[in-house]
Design an enzyme around this catalytic site. Structure first.
Site, PDB file in Angstrom:
ATOM      1  N   GLU A   1      39.951  30.955  30.023  1.00  0.00           N
ATOM      2  CA  GLU A   1      40.989  30.148  29.383  1.00  0.00           C
ATOM      3  C   GLU A   1      42.024  31.440  28.959  1.00  0.00           C
ATOM      4  OE1 GLU A   1      43.305  28.487  29.056  1.00  0.00           O
ATOM      5  OE2 GLU A   1      42.796  26.613  28.266  1.00  0.00           O
TER       6      GLU A   1
ATOM      7  N   HIS B   1      40.076  26.565  33.485  1.00  0.00           N
ATOM      8  CA  HIS B   1      40.631  26.104  32.243  1.00  0.00           C
ATOM      9  C   HIS B   1      42.200  25.670  32.569  1.00  0.00           C
ATOM     10  CE1 HIS B   1      37.171  27.731  30.314  1.00  0.00           C
ATOM     11  NE2 HIS B   1      37.064  28.738  31.033  1.00  0.00           N
TER      12      HIS B   1
ATOM     13  N   HIS C   1      37.944  22.255  33.316  1.00  0.00           N
ATOM     14  CA  HIS C   1      36.891  21.472  32.857  1.00  0.00           C
ATOM     15  C   HIS C   1      36.959  20.173  32.152  1.00  0.00           C
ATOM     16  CE1 HIS C   1      38.027  22.428  28.741  1.00  0.00           C
ATOM     17  NE2 HIS C   1      38.594  23.533  29.211  1.00  0.00           N
TER      18      HIS C   1
ATOM     19  N   ARG D   1      31.832  25.810  29.103  1.00  0.00           N
ATOM     20  CA  ARG D   1      32.514  24.580  29.433  1.00  0.00           C
ATOM     21  C   ARG D   1      33.120  24.536  30.864  1.00  0.00           C
ATOM     22  NH1 ARG D   1      35.852  27.325  25.765  1.00  0.00           N
ATOM     23  NH2 ARG D   1      38.348  27.265  26.286  1.00  0.00           N
TER      24      ARG D   1
HETATM   25  O1  LIG Z   1      42.199  26.717  24.776  1.00  0.00           O
HETATM   26  C1  LIG Z   1      42.195  25.632  24.580  1.00  0.00           C
HETATM   27  O2  LIG Z   1      42.132  25.037  23.323  1.00  0.00           O
HETATM   28  C2  LIG Z   1      42.432  24.711  25.619  1.00  0.00           C
HETATM   29  O3  LIG Z   1      41.739  24.659  26.572  1.00  0.00           O
HETATM   30  C3  LIG Z   1      44.025  24.880  26.332  1.00  0.00           C
HETATM   31  O4  LIG Z   1      44.890  24.559  25.133  1.00  0.00           O
HETATM   32  P1  LIG Z   1      46.489  24.141  25.450  1.00  0.00           P
HETATM   33  O5  LIG Z   1      46.526  22.742  26.039  1.00  0.00           O
HETATM   34  O6  LIG Z   1      46.991  24.026  24.108  1.00  0.00           O
HETATM   35  O7  LIG Z   1      47.115  25.299  26.261  1.00  0.00           O
END
Ligand SMILES: O=C(O)[C@H](O)COP(=O)(O)O
Length: 482
Positions: free
Chosen positions: A312, A411, A234, A285
């Protein structure tokens, strides 16, 4: 003395926490004998106590990392001292006092000649290294293309004499003179020879162990792209901007994220792509991104299906925390382990967490195909893949195989999990896969949904590389929360 281990060191340390994976441990021991055996010992100790709580394990791991970091730093310092000592032994200081102008001129000439010789050798070595690197890259590419697509011939045990073994280990180098020009000639000869024996396409059946059985279709060697699949992380979310672990908190896109999603849609339209089905998570998102992409493409009518299985990764107790602050408090290497390792689960979220109620009281989680109580409280990337795969296999795969072009608007980590599965990325290599926001990833797949070529991140490549670096840097102490 550097107190923080290098990127390579960090990766080494990640291996320590996979005590069940023997091959990784070996690699570590090869790279960092001293530190590895120390951590390996504790790793085994941890393994013997399966009832250890997650927070205790986390505490121990953090301690181990700190100790390993100190040992690595000490090793580095020792190497530095050794290097300086060797240099001072081999390159004694020049004695210039008492030399006449003529003597000085002769000395200068001699030094220049030595420099020329060393330069020439350096040049030869560099060319040889460049040539080998190119060869490795070509071979890696071939391996990538072949991986999983042909049956490997069964390996046979062969008797090898000690000499032959030494030759195989050291290559031809140990017999070569140190005349680099002569070596270059040798390389050429080796290459010509290799080309003769590796032209396996001419002897496909023998090489693939297929004699006497069903022959491979000749086109299998030019695996055709049958399906196109698009993965999309996203657009930038409000908490991406603030550098906080967002995970299952339902943040909307930031202004920049909206623009990213719209630009992604415009790019896909310009390149003439059309979607038949879109899959998203149940986080706003990813849904918002899908809508904006479809709107920019003028394909708003395309069906969109949502599932929590595309969500995610659940970052557990880390949710809402600032990555740079975490790096300051727990070390960058620990943050990298939490963010990018394959099978390390962050500490779980519990009812005392400020976002627990907001997540689990949300009506959307009563609509999932598992009872609310069984939804994750924290996930490693492996656990993301475990919950994603059934949905991929049962729902998305049939759609793709029916000939429809699919966009999965997801994600960072749900895309990484799927990439790991589709591209058969190792647990070690997945650590280095980072996806930027709003950049479509095109996968071209064969009839069995195996990639026929490397993934393509569509768009301006320099900007994409900068965006990847920005995401990676979020886990560093001095990350700018722009
Ligand atoms: O969950 C989150 O904040 C991000 O979408 C992914 O985070 P990361 O790049 O720290 O895995």
């Amino acid at each position: 003395m550097a107190a923080v281990p290098t990127k390579d060191d960090v990766i080494d340390m990640q291996f320590f926490f996979c005590p069940t994976d023997g091959s990784l441990q070996q690699l570590i021991r090869k790279k960092q004998n001293h530190t590895a055996s120390f951590v390996f010992g504790i790793g085994s100790f941890l393994q013997k106590k399966p009832k250890i709580s997650a927070s205790r394990r986390l505490f121990l791991k953090t301690k181990i990392l700190k100790k390993a970091s100190t040992l690595l730093a000490e090793e580095k310092e020792q190497k530095k001292i050794d290097r300086e000592r060797t240099l001072s032994e081999r390159v004694p200081p020049l004695k210039l006092s008492g030399l006449s102008v003529q003597d000085l001129q002769i000395l200068c000439k001699e030094l220049h000649q030595k420099i020329d010789v060393v330069d020439e050798e350096r040049y030869d070595i560099e060319s040889k290294v460049a040539k080998n690197e190119k060869e490795i890259a070509d071979l890696s590419h071939k391996i990538f293309e072949l991986k999983g697509k042909m049956k490997r011939p069964a390996l046979k045990r062969v008797r090898v004499s000690a000499d032959a073994m030494l030759g195989a280990l050291l290559g031809a180098k140990h017999k070569e003179s140190i005349d680099f020009k002569a070596n270059l000639k040798t390389v050429k000869k080796e290459e010509e020879k290799k080309e003769e024996v590796t032209d396996w396409r001419k002897n496909v059946d023998a090489m693939s162990g297929m004699e006497g059985r069903k022959k491979m279709h000749p086109y299998r060697f030019f695996w055709m792209s049958k399906y196109k699949l698009f993965l999309l992380r996203h657009g930038e979310g409000a908490w991406n901007k603030e550098n906080r672990f967002c995970s299952w908190v339902d943040q909307k896109l930031s202004e920049n994220g909206v623009v990213e999603a719209q630009e992604c849609g415009r790019l896909l339209k310009e390149q003439g792509y059309q979607f038949d089905q879109v899959f998203t998570s149940i986080l706003s998102r990813s849904i918002q991104t899908a809508w904006l992409v479809l709107e920019a493409m003028g394909q708003e009518w395309v069906p969109v299906t949502k599932s929590w299985r595309i969500n995610e990764r659940h970052y557990g107790a880390l949710i809402s925390l600032n990555r740079a602050e975490m790096a300051l408090n727990h070390g960058e290497e620990q943050v990298k382990l939490w963010r990018r390792s394959y099978d390390i689960t962050p500490p779980p979220i519990d009812e005392s967490h400020p976002y627990y109620a907001e997540i689990y009281n949300d009506r959307r989680y009563s609509t999932c195909d598992v009872p609310k109580e069984e939804l994750p409280k924290a996930e490693s990337l492996k656990e993301v893949l475990d919950r994603l795969l059934p949905y991929w296999n049962d729902v998305i795969v049939p759609v793709i195989k029916s000939g429809q072009t699919v966009l999965i608007s997801a994600h960072g980590n749900s895309c990484r999990a799927l990439l790991k599965h589709l591209e058969d990325i190792s647990e070690t290599d997945i650590v280095n896969v980072t996806l930027p926001t709003g950049v479509p990833v095109l996968l071209e797949l064969d009839e069995d949904l195996r990639p026929v070529k490397p993934r393509q991140l569509l768009g301006d490549q320099a900007k994409i590389q900068a965006a990847i670096k920005k995401v990676e840097d979020q886990g560093k102490v001095n990350a700018q929360n722009k």
